[in-house]
Scaffold this motif. Structure first.
Motif, PDB file in Angstrom:
ATOM      1  N   ASP A  44       0.824  -1.206   0.000  1.00  0.00           N
ATOM      2  CA  ASP A  44       0.000   0.000   0.000  1.00  0.00           C
ATOM      3  C   ASP A  44       0.863   1.264   0.000  1.00  0.00           C
ATOM      4  OD1 ASP A  44      -2.162  -1.689   0.117  1.00  0.00           O
ATOM      5  OD2 ASP A  44      -2.440  -1.482   2.279  1.00  0.00           O
ATOM      6  N   GLN A  82      -1.540   0.685   9.937  1.00  0.00           N
ATOM      7  CA  GLN A  82      -0.669  -0.024   9.004  1.00  0.00           C
ATOM      8  C   GLN A  82       0.468  -0.758   9.724  1.00  0.00           C
ATOM      9  OE1 GLN A  82      -0.076   3.633   6.506  1.00  0.00           O
ATOM     10  NE2 GLN A  82      -0.388   2.209   4.818  1.00  0.00           N
ATOM     11  N   GLU A 255      -4.423  -1.046  -1.813  1.00  0.00           N
ATOM     12  CA  GLU A 255      -5.723  -0.440  -1.558  1.00  0.00           C
ATOM     13  C   GLU A 255      -6.003   0.627  -2.620  1.00  0.00           C
ATOM     14  OE1 GLU A 255      -8.111  -1.028   0.546  1.00  0.00           O
ATOM     15  OE2 GLU A 255      -7.129  -2.631   1.674  1.00  0.00           O
ATOM     16  N   ASN A 256      -6.937   0.350  -3.521  1.00  0.00           N
ATOM     17  CA  ASN A 256      -7.327   1.356  -4.506  1.00  0.00           C
ATOM     18  C   ASN A 256      -8.036   2.490  -3.779  1.00  0.00           C
ATOM     19  OD1 ASN A 256      -6.391  -0.510  -6.351  1.00  0.00           O
ATOM     20  ND2 ASN A 256      -8.417  -1.242  -6.905  1.00  0.00           N
ATOM     21  N   SER A 257      -7.602   3.711  -4.002  1.00  0.00           N
ATOM     22  CA  SER A 257      -8.166   4.808  -3.223  1.00  0.00           C
ATOM     23  C   SER A 257      -8.156   6.121  -3.980  1.00  0.00           C
ATOM     24  CB  SER A 257      -7.385   4.981  -1.913  1.00  0.00           C
ATOM     25  OG  SER A 257      -6.061   5.415  -2.158  1.00  0.00           O
ATOM     26  N   ARG A 259      -7.215   9.964  -4.397  1.00  0.00           N
ATOM     27  CA  ARG A 259      -6.017  10.733  -4.052  1.00  0.00           C
ATOM     28  C   ARG A 259      -6.302  12.222  -4.234  1.00  0.00           C
ATOM     29  NH1 ARG A 259      -0.170  10.729  -4.604  1.00  0.00           N
ATOM     30  NH2 ARG A 259      -0.327   8.537  -4.009  1.00  0.00           N
ATOM     31  N   GLY A 280      -4.599  10.124   0.877  1.00  0.00           N
ATOM     32  CA  GLY A 280      -5.107   8.908   0.274  1.00  0.00           C
ATOM     33  C   GLY A 280      -5.116   7.806   1.314  1.00  0.00           C
ATOM     34  N   ASP A 281      -5.136   6.554   0.849  1.00  0.00           N
ATOM     35  CA  ASP A 281      -5.068   5.440   1.790  1.00  0.00           C
ATOM     36  C   ASP A 281      -3.779   5.526   2.605  1.00  0.00           C
ATOM     37  OD1 ASP A 281      -6.176   2.735   2.629  1.00  0.00           O
ATOM     38  OD2 ASP A 281      -4.141   2.189   2.017  1.00  0.00           O
ATOM     39  N   THR A 282      -2.684   5.918   1.944  1.00  0.00           N
ATOM     40  CA  THR A 282      -1.442   6.289   2.615  1.00  0.00           C
ATOM     41  C   THR A 282      -1.144   7.737   2.263  1.00  0.00           C
ATOM     42  OG1 THR A 282      -0.524   4.039   2.500  1.00  0.00           O
ATOM     43  CG2 THR A 282       1.036   5.840   2.839  1.00  0.00           C
ATOM     44  N   ASN A 283      -1.008   8.611   3.250  1.00  0.00           N
ATOM     45  CA  ASN A 283      -0.680  10.009   2.990  1.00  0.00           C
ATOM     46  C   ASN A 283       0.801  10.114   2.638  1.00  0.00           C
ATOM     47  OD1 ASN A 283      -3.315  10.615   3.660  1.00  0.00           O
ATOM     48  ND2 ASN A 283      -2.826  11.213   5.754  1.00  0.00           N
TER      49      ASN A 283
END
Length: 301
Positions: A44, A82, A255-257, A259, A280-283
């Motif tokens: 991710d 995470q 993880e599709n997210s 942005r 997003g899922d990961t900043n």
């Protein structure tokens, strides 16, 4: 796992040794679903990093050459969720909250609730809060309002591992060129990037996005909204003394997210400095440095 994490970071930006467990320790403890859960945050965060830093303004000339070459540095900001995952226990149907690859270095010991006296060990992680990455990028545009971007980096990671190969490609097209009275620049873009490390890691990331920008004096303010995708395949051989190597593999779907991006660029003549933040899922926080020319103010084609 120390070798894997070290190469994912050191080979791209030359950082020091990454604190983590040995790869041999990892594969001796995890297989199948627990291995996937342990590694999923890496997929991710790494995918989010690769999808970052592709643009630093939204202007694409219609009939004037524009050029940029520079280095994009990114830092995935890891969330607390995470750093753990729900590991499947050997005892009944229970799950155990265990460290992920980014979690605490302390292992978790789980005892059989049935009273057999048996225990199972869930190894610790690398204790990461930030995952860094850096790649060179070249962007060329000015033909019918279209720009092309390329990323490329190759490195010999040693005989035991193989070559590290980073490739990326992007294309974006000016939408604002069709609307003379729009006071801002608007573009639509697609970017894709791959990361291969010998026969061990094969990662891919893609993002589709709309970009908007406005120049005020020497500062370009820009933003964007997009949808990102990523995958990561990891495979290696588990070696046990006196036995043939056992192939281990994990196929991880990022993880599709959605942005969201906001940032600014300083135009210091041909020198360009930019920074942006991505939700997003990961900043991800990104900083870029490079040289460019041919980017006029909005309204000039």
């Amino acid at each position: 796992m120390k070798r894997l994490l070290s190469l994912l970071t050191m080979a791209t930006i030359g950082l020091g040794v990454v604190k983590a467990q040995d790869l041999e320790d990892f594969v001796s403890k995890y297989t199948d679903e627990n291995g996937s859960g342990y590694l999923q945050p890496l997929s991710d965060a790494f995918g989010a990093n690769m999808n970052t830093g592709w643009f630093r303004h939204a202007k694409v000339n219609k009939k004037k050459f524009q050029f940029y070459i520079g280095v994009v540095t990114t830092a995935g900001l890891l969330k607390d969720e995470q750093k753990t995952f729900q590991a499947t226990s050997l005892f009944s149907d229970q799950t155990v909250t265990a460290p992920s690859i980014f979690g605490s270095t302390e292992s978790v010991i789980n005892s059989d609730p049935g009273g057999s006296g048996l225990e199972e060990n869930f190894p610790g992680g690398a204790d990461f809060s930030i995952l860094p990455l850096a790649v060179p990028q070249l962007s060329v545009g000015g033909l019918f309002g279209t720009e092309f971007s390329v990323r490329y980096f190759a490195f010999d990671a040693g005989e035991d591992v193989g070559d590290l190969d980073v490739k990326g490609f992007g294309i974006r097209h000016s939408i604002s060129q069709y609307f003379k009275l729009i006071p801002v620049d608007i573009s639509l873009a697609f970017y894709t990037q791959s990361f291969q490390l010998g026969d061990i890691v094969d990662a891919n990331a893609r993002i589709i996005m709309a970009q908007v920008g406005k120049r005020l004096a020497i500062v370009d303010f820009y933003g964007g909204i997009g949808y990102e995708f990523s995958t990561m395949d990891i495979q290696y051989d588990l070696e046990v003394a006196g036995e043939d190597p056992t192939p281990i593999s994990f196929e991880l779907e990022g993880e599709n997210s959605l942005r969201l991006t906001a940032g600014f660029m300083l135009n210091l003549g041909p020198v360009k400095l930019n920074a942006d933040y991505n939700l997003g899922d990961t900043n991800v926080f990104s900083v870029g440095f490079g040289f460019g020319f041919g980017i006029p103010k909005p309204g000039v084609l």
